[in-house]
Scaffold this motif. Structure first.
Motif, short mmCIF file in Angstrom:
data_model
loop_
_atom_site.label_atom_id
_atom_site.label_comp_id
_atom_site.label_asym_id
_atom_site.label_seq_id
_atom_site.Cartn_x
_atom_site.Cartn_y
_atom_site.Cartn_z
N ASP A 165 -22.05 15.82 -19.31
CA ASP A 165 -22.62 14.54 -18.91
C ASP A 165 -23.58 14.78 -17.75
O ASP A 165 -23.87 15.92 -17.39
CB ASP A 165 -21.52 13.54 -18.54
CG ASP A 165 -20.58 14.07 -17.46
OD1 ASP A 165 -20.99 14.95 -16.66
OD2 ASP A 165 -19.43 13.60 -17.40
N ASP A 166 -24.06 13.69 -17.14
CA ASP A 166 -25.05 13.84 -16.07
C ASP A 166 -24.52 14.64 -14.90
O ASP A 166 -25.29 15.30 -14.19
CB ASP A 166 -25.49 12.45 -15.57
CG ASP A 166 -26.41 11.76 -16.56
OD1 ASP A 166 -26.58 12.29 -17.68
OD2 ASP A 166 -26.95 10.68 -16.24
N GLY A 167 -23.21 14.61 -14.69
CA GLY A 167 -22.63 15.32 -13.56
C GLY A 167 -22.29 16.77 -13.84
O GLY A 167 -21.86 17.49 -12.93
N SER A 168 -22.44 17.21 -15.08
CA SER A 168 -22.04 18.57 -15.41
C SER A 168 -23.13 19.35 -16.15
O SER A 168 -22.85 20.31 -16.84
CB SER A 168 -20.77 18.56 -16.27
OG SER A 168 -20.96 17.82 -17.46
N ILE A 169 -24.38 18.92 -15.98
CA ILE A 169 -25.49 19.63 -16.61
C ILE A 169 -25.68 20.96 -15.90
O ILE A 169 -25.88 20.99 -14.69
CB ILE A 169 -26.78 18.81 -16.55
CG1 ILE A 169 -26.60 17.50 -17.33
CG2 ILE A 169 -27.95 19.60 -17.12
CD1 ILE A 169 -27.77 16.55 -17.17
N PRO A 170 -25.61 22.06 -16.61
CA PRO A 170 -25.78 23.36 -15.96
C PRO A 170 -27.19 23.53 -15.41
O PRO A 170 -28.13 22.83 -15.80
CB PRO A 170 -25.53 24.36 -17.11
CG PRO A 170 -24.79 23.60 -18.14
CD PRO A 170 -25.29 22.19 -18.04
N ASN A 190 -29.48 11.35 -18.72
CA ASN A 190 -30.75 11.75 -18.14
C ASN A 190 -30.74 13.24 -17.84
O ASN A 190 -29.87 13.73 -17.11
CB ASN A 190 -31.02 10.98 -16.84
CG ASN A 190 -31.10 9.48 -17.06
OD1 ASN A 190 -32.07 8.97 -17.59
ND2 ASN A 190 -30.05 8.78 -16.64
N LEU A 191 -31.69 13.95 -18.39
CA LEU A 191 -31.89 15.35 -18.04
C LEU A 191 -32.93 15.41 -16.92
O LEU A 191 -33.97 14.75 -17.01
CB LEU A 191 -32.39 16.14 -19.25
CG LEU A 191 -31.37 16.41 -20.35
CD1 LEU A 191 -32.05 16.95 -21.60
CD2 LEU A 191 -30.30 17.39 -19.87
N PRO A 192 -32.68 16.17 -15.85
CA PRO A 192 -33.68 16.28 -14.78
C PRO A 192 -35.04 16.68 -15.35
O PRO A 192 -35.13 17.52 -16.24
CB PRO A 192 -33.10 17.39 -13.89
CG PRO A 192 -31.62 17.35 -14.14
CD PRO A 192 -31.47 16.97 -15.59
N SER A 215 -34.47 9.77 -22.33
CA SER A 215 -35.85 10.26 -22.35
C SER A 215 -35.85 11.78 -22.35
O SER A 215 -34.85 12.42 -22.03
CB SER A 215 -36.64 9.73 -21.15
OG SER A 215 -36.04 10.19 -19.93
N LEU A 216 -37.00 12.34 -22.67
CA LEU A 216 -37.17 13.80 -22.69
C LEU A 216 -37.64 14.29 -21.34
O LEU A 216 -38.47 13.64 -20.70
CB LEU A 216 -38.19 14.21 -23.74
CG LEU A 216 -37.80 14.09 -25.22
CD1 LEU A 216 -39.01 14.40 -26.09
CD2 LEU A 216 -36.65 15.02 -25.55
N PRO A 217 -37.16 15.45 -20.89
CA PRO A 217 -37.74 16.09 -19.71
C PRO A 217 -39.03 16.81 -20.11
O PRO A 217 -39.44 16.79 -21.27
CB PRO A 217 -36.65 17.08 -19.29
CG PRO A 217 -36.00 17.46 -20.59
CD PRO A 217 -36.05 16.24 -21.46
N THR A 218 -39.68 17.44 -19.13
CA THR A 218 -40.85 18.25 -19.44
C THR A 218 -40.43 19.42 -20.33
O THR A 218 -39.43 20.08 -20.08
CB THR A 218 -41.48 18.80 -18.14
OG1 THR A 218 -41.84 17.69 -17.31
CG2 THR A 218 -42.71 19.63 -18.44
N LEU A 219 -41.20 19.65 -21.38
CA LEU A 219 -40.83 20.69 -22.35
C LEU A 219 -41.30 22.05 -21.88
O LEU A 219 -42.33 22.18 -21.20
CB LEU A 219 -41.46 20.37 -23.71
CG LEU A 219 -41.00 19.07 -24.37
CD1 LEU A 219 -41.71 18.89 -25.70
CD2 LEU A 219 -39.50 19.05 -24.55
#
Length: 473
Positions: A165-170, A190-192, A215-219
């Motif tokens: 989840d948002d709190g555990s994104i590596p 949300n992905l940073p 939404s998508l982050p920068t690819l």
């Protein structure tokens, strides 16, 4: 048995326990995949110092493994589908060879500290495992070693259904060698925006069925395939800014520096032939499957596109002569797809310079969309116009109109799953992309990777199978 190096007893359905291996001290390869009655592997396996490969995939009742693998020559440990395995063996010291660890769909929740012995770990599949403190294990920007584990050698990382989840994104930024990343079926919203900014070698990215993703982050710049089907809450790409950002983020020169490392088919015999035959090495053209219910207005040409009796669709694109002087140019194409059943598809494209030409130059685009999708989807392609696909044919016919054929196949299992309903396209030049980047400060973004055109990315056949046919393999 002292000269024995390999044991292959796949799908031995009555095998309950392995024998004592101490009489075969030179054993290197053990293949017991699909032994569904196997419960215990004799602890003597852990004492084999020359052991290179242990493949126990889909041993559904396996529970007991050796406590430790003493070998320092281990290259592959495959426990995929061993759903009752809850603990990995400890690893011996000094395992410096390129290695593969697959615990997909096991009950493992904790990785042993001795995983740090796998100093050249390239492939790691933790899909379906709720690993404790996974984000901390992969956060390597402060130290390249967490509990002695060096993860910076990873090239393939599969974290599907890991409950992220948002709190555990590596922190992926330090995993600079990653070429394949699977984050499908996770729970983040949300992905940073720059979470993939350091992944200058990433070629395949899957966000399929991340149902809460907005939404998508920068690819990453070298990306060739993006799968984001089934992201129900994701905002469709609709604005000019969003589409230009997508196109401008791609490095259209370095994406072509992706080659096959090897085509060794060993271990792929379980892939259904009807699927395996559809595998072709992906071209440098970028392809993405994304949520969408209409063609964005950014595409200057838009029209409805009912398929003909051959399930084909043709467009005619006028290409101004001055485009030929551009270092790079291409066509961005968007298809709106509709499906009322779960399904997958195959798409190919080809071109010719005049309607009177006898044939299209067929170019395989996508040989498999691995996860089924339902409802409205947009497939966006960035097709490169190069000497092979365009310019020499236009010159030969003194033509400025390129005829492009798109062929759709959805009959893997003799059923029609999806249709193309609407198409849009836009021709772009490298100068336009550069102007957009400068105008919007694209080059000033932090941590933009610096790519060299000679910097090749090598992908094994295995990566192609895992990414495109993952749900079947």
């Amino acid at each position: 048995m002292t000269k024995l190096k390999s044991i292959v007893l796949k799908k031995s359905l009555n095998l309950i326990e392995t024998p004592d291996f101490s009489g075969a001290p030179n054993l290197e390869h053990l293949h017991l995949g699909g032994c569904t009655s196997l419960v215990k592997v004799h602890p003597s396996l852990g004492q084999l110092e020359k052991l290179v490969e242990v493949d126990l995939n889909h041993c559904a009742n396996l529970e007991i493994l050796p406590k430790k693998l003493e070998t320092n020559s281990l290259v592959k440990l495959n426990l995929r589908g061993c759903k009752k395995v809850a603990k990995l063996p400890e690893f011996g010291e000094g395992m410096k060879k390129r290695s593969y660890l697959n615990v997909d769909a096991t009950s493992i929740t904790r990785l042993p500290e001795s995983i740090g012995s796998l100093t050249a770990l390239e492939y790691l599949n933790l899909s379906g495992c709720k690993i404790e403190n996974l984000d901390k294990l992969l956060k390597t920007h402060i130290s390249h070693q967490i509990s002695g584990w060096n993860v910076t050698s990873l090239t393939e990382l599969y974290l599907s259904q890991c409950g992220l989840d948002d709190g555990s994104i590596p922190d992926f930024d330090s995993l600079s060698l990653l070429t394949v990343l699977d984050l499908s079926f996770n729970d983040f919203e949300n992905l940073p925006i720059g979470c993939f900014s350091g992944l200058s070698r990433l070629v395949f990215l899957s966000l399929n069925y991340c149902k809460r993703l907005k939404s998508l982050p920068t690819l990453p710049p070298r990306l060739i395939r993006l799968h984001a089907s089934g992201c129900d809450l994701m905002e469709p790409l609709s604005s000019d800014r969003q589409l230009w950002d997508l196109v401008a983020s791609l490095d259209h020169e370095c994406r072509g520096r992706t080659i096959d490392d090897d085509w060794d088919e060993d271990g792929l015999e379980d892939v259904p032939s009807v699927l395996y035959q559809r595998l072709k090495w992906p071209s440098r053209d970028f392809c993405a499957s994304l949520p969408g219910y209409k063609i964005p207005s950014w595409f200057l040409k838009r029209e409805y596109c009912p398929l003909d009796e051959n399930r084909e669709y043709k467009i005619e694109v006028d290409i101004p002569p001055y485009f030929r002087d551009s270092e790079w140019c291409g066509i961005v194409v968007c298809f709106r797809m509709s499906s009322y059943n779960d399904g997958s598809g195959v798409v190919g494209w080809g071109s010719k310079a005049a309607e009177s030409d006898d044939y299209y130059i067929i170019k395989e685009w996508e040989r498999a969309i691995p996860y089924p999708f339902r409802g409205e989807q947009c497939i966006i392609m960035v097709l490169e116009l190069n000497e092979e696909t365009c310019w020499r044919h236009l010159r030969a016919h003194q033509s400025n109109s390129l005829h492009i054929l798109f062929a759709f196949e959805s009959k893997w299992f003799d059923q029609d799953y999806w249709e193309a309903e609407e198409c849009g396209w836009r021709v772009i030049r490298k100068e336009e992309i550069q102007d957009w980047r400068h105008l919007n400060g694209f080059f000033n973004q932090a941590n933009q990777p610096k790519l060299a055109s000679s910097d090749e990315v090598k992908l094994p056949m295995r990566a192609l199978v895992e990414f495109f046919l993952g749900e079947w393999f």
